[in-house]
Design a protein around this motif. Sequence first.
Motif, PDB file in Angstrom:
ATOM      1  N   SER A  52      -9.235 -17.703  -3.799  1.00  7.80           N
ATOM      2  CA  SER A  52     -10.076 -16.562  -3.426  1.00  7.80           C
ATOM      3  C   SER A  52      -9.279 -15.644  -2.509  1.00  7.80           C
ATOM      4  O   SER A  52      -9.723 -15.296  -1.446  1.00  7.80           O
ATOM      5  CB  SER A  52     -11.334 -17.052  -2.739  1.00  7.80           C
ATOM      6  N   GLU A  53      -8.078 -15.312  -2.938  1.00  5.09           N
ATOM      7  CA  GLU A  53      -7.213 -14.523  -2.074  1.00  5.09           C
ATOM      8  C   GLU A  53      -7.518 -13.043  -2.195  1.00  5.09           C
ATOM      9  O   GLU A  53      -7.914 -12.550  -3.238  1.00  5.09           O
ATOM     10  CB  GLU A  53      -5.752 -14.740  -2.461  1.00  5.09           C
ATOM     11  N   LEU A  54      -7.253 -12.350  -1.103  1.00  5.83           N
ATOM     12  CA  LEU A  54      -7.345 -10.892  -1.094  1.00  5.83           C
ATOM     13  C   LEU A  54      -6.021 -10.384  -0.547  1.00  5.83           C
ATOM     14  O   LEU A  54      -5.531 -10.892   0.458  1.00  5.83           O
ATOM     15  CB  LEU A  54      -8.467 -10.427  -0.170  1.00  5.83           C
ATOM     16  N   GLU A  55      -5.418  -9.419  -1.233  1.00  5.80           N
ATOM     17  CA  GLU A  55      -4.184  -8.831  -0.725  1.00  5.80           C
ATOM     18  C   GLU A  55      -4.395  -7.354  -0.550  1.00  5.80           C
ATOM     19  O   GLU A  55      -4.860  -6.664  -1.451  1.00  5.80           O
ATOM     20  CB  GLU A  55      -3.034  -9.089  -1.698  1.00  5.80           C
ATOM     21  N   PHE A  56      -4.027  -6.868   0.617  1.00  6.44           N
ATOM     22  CA  PHE A  56      -4.212  -5.446   0.938  1.00  6.44           C
ATOM     23  C   PHE A  56      -2.858  -4.766   0.860  1.00  6.44           C
ATOM     24  O   PHE A  56      -1.972  -5.079   1.647  1.00  6.44           O
ATOM     25  CB  PHE A  56      -4.812  -5.299   2.337  1.00  6.44           C
ATOM     26  N   TRP A  57      -2.701  -3.854  -0.085  1.00  6.91           N
ATOM     27  CA  TRP A  57      -1.427  -3.171  -0.285  1.00  6.91           C
ATOM     28  C   TRP A  57      -1.546  -1.702   0.065  1.00  6.91           C
ATOM     29  O   TRP A  57      -2.581  -1.079  -0.141  1.00  6.91           O
ATOM     30  CB  TRP A  57      -0.973  -3.298  -1.747  1.00  6.91           C
ATOM     31  N   ASP A  58      -0.439  -1.174   0.567  1.00  6.26           N
ATOM     32  CA  ASP A  58      -0.331   0.256   0.823  1.00  6.26           C
ATOM     33  C   ASP A  58       0.789   0.775  -0.061  1.00  6.26           C
ATOM     34  O   ASP A  58       1.894   0.247  -0.033  1.00  6.26           O
ATOM     35  CB  ASP A  58      -0.011   0.483   2.306  1.00  6.26           C
ATOM     36  N   LEU A  59       0.510   1.802  -0.853  1.00  3.48           N
ATOM     37  CA  LEU A  59       1.528   2.295  -1.768  1.00  3.48           C
ATOM     38  C   LEU A  59       2.338   3.455  -1.208  1.00  3.48           C
ATOM     39  O   LEU A  59       3.267   3.918  -1.832  1.00  3.48           O
ATOM     40  CB  LEU A  59       0.887   2.700  -3.103  1.00  3.48           C
ATOM     41  N   ASP A  60       1.958   3.961  -0.055  1.00  2.00           N
ATOM     42  CA  ASP A  60       2.718   5.060   0.554  1.00  2.00           C
ATOM     43  C   ASP A  60       3.072   4.687   1.979  1.00  2.00           C
ATOM     44  O   ASP A  60       2.864   5.459   2.905  1.00  2.00           O
ATOM     45  CB  ASP A  60       1.875   6.344   0.558  1.00  2.00           C
ATOM     46  N   PHE A  61       3.592   3.506   2.155  1.00  2.00           N
ATOM     47  CA  PHE A  61       3.755   3.006   3.514  1.00  2.00           C
ATOM     48  C   PHE A  61       4.713   3.876   4.316  1.00  2.00           C
ATOM     49  O   PHE A  61       4.520   4.097   5.498  1.00  2.00           O
ATOM     50  CB  PHE A  61       4.261   1.572   3.474  1.00  2.00           C
ATOM     51  N   ASN A  62       5.751   4.391   3.672  1.00  2.00           N
ATOM     52  CA  ASN A  62       6.768   5.141   4.405  1.00  2.00           C
ATOM     53  C   ASN A  62       6.361   6.579   4.675  1.00  2.00           C
ATOM     54  O   ASN A  62       6.732   7.152   5.680  1.00  2.00           O
ATOM     55  CB  ASN A  62       8.088   5.126   3.637  1.00  2.00           C
ATOM     56  N   ASN A  63       5.568   7.134   3.749  1.00  2.00           N
ATOM     57  CA  ASN A  63       5.185   8.533   3.929  1.00  2.00           C
ATOM     58  C   ASN A  63       4.126   8.596   5.008  1.00  2.00           C
ATOM     59  O   ASN A  63       2.971   8.284   4.779  1.00  2.00           O
ATOM     60  CB  ASN A  63       4.581   9.117   2.652  1.00  2.00           C
ATOM     61  N   GLU A  64       4.524   9.054   6.155  1.00  4.31           N
ATOM     62  CA  GLU A  64       3.580   9.106   7.260  1.00  4.31           C
ATOM     63  C   GLU A  64       2.605  10.260   7.054  1.00  4.31           C
ATOM     64  O   GLU A  64       2.791  11.343   7.600  1.00  4.31           O
ATOM     65  CB  GLU A  64       4.329   9.256   8.583  1.00  4.31           C
TER      66      GLU A  64
END
Lengths: 334, 735
Positions: free
Chosen positions: B545-557
């Motif tokens: 029952s995992e949840l993964e939180f991803w950010d696709l624009d991590f570098n673009n502030e």
Amino acid sequence: MRPILLQGHERSLTQIKFNKEGDLLFSCSKDHVINVWYSHNGERLGTYDGNNGTVWTVDVDTESRFMVSGAADNTLRLWAVATGKCLYTWEFPTAVKRVAFSADDKQIVCITEQRMGYQCAIRVFNINREGDGTDQSEEPAFMFNPIGSKVTVCAFTLTPNVIVTGHESGKVALFNLKSGEEILNNERAHMDVVTDLQLSADRTYFITSSKDKTARIHDIQTLMVIKTFTTETPLNSAAIAPGKPYILLGGGQDAMNVTTTSLRQGKFETRFWHKVLEEEVGRVKGHFGPINTIAVHPGGTCYASGGEDGFVRVHHFDDSYFRAKPYGDLEIED
Amino acid sequence: MPGLTLDNGDIDYSDIEAKYQVDFDESLDNTVIVDNVPIIDKSKYDRLVAKIAKDFNKKGCSIKPDDIFMPWDDAAGKSKGYLFIDFKSVDEANLALASMHNHPFDAKHIFKLNRFTDVERYAELDETYVEPETEEYTAREHLRAWLADPQGRDQYVTYRGEEVNIHWHGKPSQCEVAHTPKWEHFLYVAWSPLGTFVATLHRQGVRLWGGPSWKPQQRFAHPLVKLIDFSPCENYLVTWSNDPIVVPEGAPQGPQYLSPDDEGNNIAVWDVKSGHLLRTFSTPKEPETNSPKKQMQWPMLKWSPDDKFVARVTAGQMISVHELPSMYLHGKKSLKIEGVVDFEWCPQGDRDRDDAASDSKATTSGSKGALKARENMLVYWTPEVANQPARVTLIGFPSRTVLRQKNLFNVTECKLFWQNQGDFLCVKVDRHTKTKKSTFCNLEIFRVREKDYPVEVVELKDTVLDFSWEPKGERFAIVSSNDPNLGNPGPGITIKTDVSFYQLDRGKNDFKLLRSLASRTSNAIRWSPKGRHVVLATVGSSTKSELEFWDLDFNNEDTGREKVASKDDWGAAIQLLGSGDHYGVTDVEWDPSGRYLATSASAWTHTLENGYAIWDFKGQELEKQILDRFKQFIWRPRPRTLLTKEQQRQIRKNLREFSRTFDEEDAAEESNVSAELIALRKRLVDEWNAWRARSKKEQLEEKGQTVERHTSEEKEEIEVWVDEVIEQIEEEVVE
């Protein structure tokens, strides 16, 4: 610190108990054996053999001279702690579910099961501490059958000849031993079976755990509920940590349901709750079955838990445990 | 009574008589006047009466010629042109009124029926005009009042056991129950797509609630309703019930009720504002086949994004498009398409919506020059038949022009996915090899905004389980798997999956793999409604029952999407922000602002650890509630922002300034909360200490009374010998 795993039992643990100094740990289990361990390194000092049934309960006196056990072979036995010899055996019609020494070591109380037409009985024996301890009177000093719901747990209070009991119905009561009368009761202390009852160091309050998923701290004089700790699992044992304002709770779903659900579902952790703030502060994992019994070292330096899985786990507290002040500088009386 | 004579002259029977008196129906309610009867002379009387009686009997009103009384103008020797009919009961009279009123007796004579008593009533009517009282105007509550919350909080509804709660969700101190309605006996709750109403499904029908006080707003009497669907602009509501509509006798009539014409149908379309029933449909009867029963498709009626059309597919034959609000078939004919399986409307992007708004403004003001808004589009697919390849077709509507067609081969199944702005269309094509033994997947991506609708293919070897476009973005994520257990689900089997992200490469104009995450168990992709953040979840598994939180624009502030990642850092901006675990999770849903995520374990699916949790977008658990019999968690949707593009840009530009006030609020809040908490703790500790002091004193007193048992408590020192092996050296002596 890594827990010490005591693998001396083949079946589930029923009760564990530290002696007064906390250097010895007594454990009894359904495999008929009582073990005694050095608490600091988990080395087994010896066993007490002779019981012919599940040993339900043990208690040790303050001098660590005598140990008393109650078992499903309908016997109450007095043992010499040092030699492992059985000094005296009392026989009853039904199994002994709970024993306890009085504060002055001169009396023991025992509860026998309600079964096969026999009523639940409370018996108190005077212990002859003179000589080698084999010279005990066969007859109880007091004996009575409490009316109503059967007694599951008990302990001596500070007041002479008064014991505190926990009942199957969830009731908590004070009994006068001489008359067998109920002095005071709290019918609604718990909503289900009271599974454990442990006294504070000074015997002025006590903690009870119950299948109704709560543990409660009561005043021993008034039986007033002082604190309530609500968890999400049936509780089998509750203990008070000396020195720190914590209580330890253990439990988990019933053993009969364990195989049908996953480990995480079982909630087999020891839970640390703040005694005063009624908040959970931490959990210790490890057992893979329900925790049946918990005991804390009288010095507050370590604790042990015994589980349905047949293991006793002794945890010595790290420095961080003593240093940590999760709620800031609150001065809390023990 | 012969043989029994009693002298009963002096017995008073009046009480018994009063008690058992038969009430004769003295009223004339069962008498009906029929006007517009042909005027006849005596010779035709019998024939006329017989004919009238026959006509009445035909309509089910049983009368005999004897029941008819025709007044006679003796002077003229003719009838007066009306007659009276006595019915056996009031009910029969009513039936006659309903069925024979306006009955065309012949070309010239149309019967007019009235109740005899009514004639009298109307004759005695007061003729003076009384001005009707104007009803006091009471302002209705604002249905979108929740948007005006000073703290900008979102709402959600929870349904547990028999209890519904509507909560506010904001900062920890601002979370509170907004309303606990007393709704009873309903199946489930649902929000309308813009969040204006909350609907409950009852036995009798659907009920809408809204406004700050949650008053009932509308009701739709569709008995035993099971499924509902709002149109995108929430003007209309579609309801479905498994049981065909039955209109019992005596049911209320009116535009808001199902009429006898609707009997046997399953689907009803309603106007939300007026509550009127627009039309009912029957569910197409599935031909009895040996194949396992397919799950019913819902929504069965698909709405165009502007609420102007609603369409439904008749599998293998046609797509029928109905116009709103008349619900007539558009152009009076359906789109006949041999073999059509499924279709999808193209959603309207923000841009299209603005265009449409300015367009309608332009037409009303008569000025020209405004950009012509894009026509509605829909896409459908047809499978392979005989020598004809499978085909995906994009058509404009209402012009019905084919915009783009694409032929496909070896197709098992197609799924149509529109990007939410209507920029891209992805057709997920499950294909099989020639031998039909193994399947693989192609993604045919249509770039709908470009000229000639170019199509590009992404070929994959594995089976794609889930596909999801980034809202307002140019990226998509897929869950693919080549697990051998795929297709034979069993208890305890968790299928291993790969998750891949693709992005449009602006330079080459094709979709390229951004990053692939191999061997996970995630089977659900949940994009934040604002894009950029995505949550991968393992749903419906008993072990994972995992949840993964991803950010696709991590570098673009926060520089915005405009900056295209350069070649070398392609895919480098993807970052795992956090991960969590919610045991037994069944539903994962973002809040409309894209700040929070809710996961819930519903009792409808299983009964283990039901409840819900709320996480922030970084994967931090904010709240967790384990509640028995927990069923539903739904965020309240928000309508589109009213800020113009320019205003939004301004805010984004001056974000620092705006955020300062919020930071201050946060700081104040925090100290406030902790002060409260500290005070509470202090009180608890003080209480405890006081009690301890008291009980210790009592104990001392008691000890004083009893003889001190242990005068000098001797303490035994226990020495613990700890042997520690510092080092162990084994020496081997070699001889």
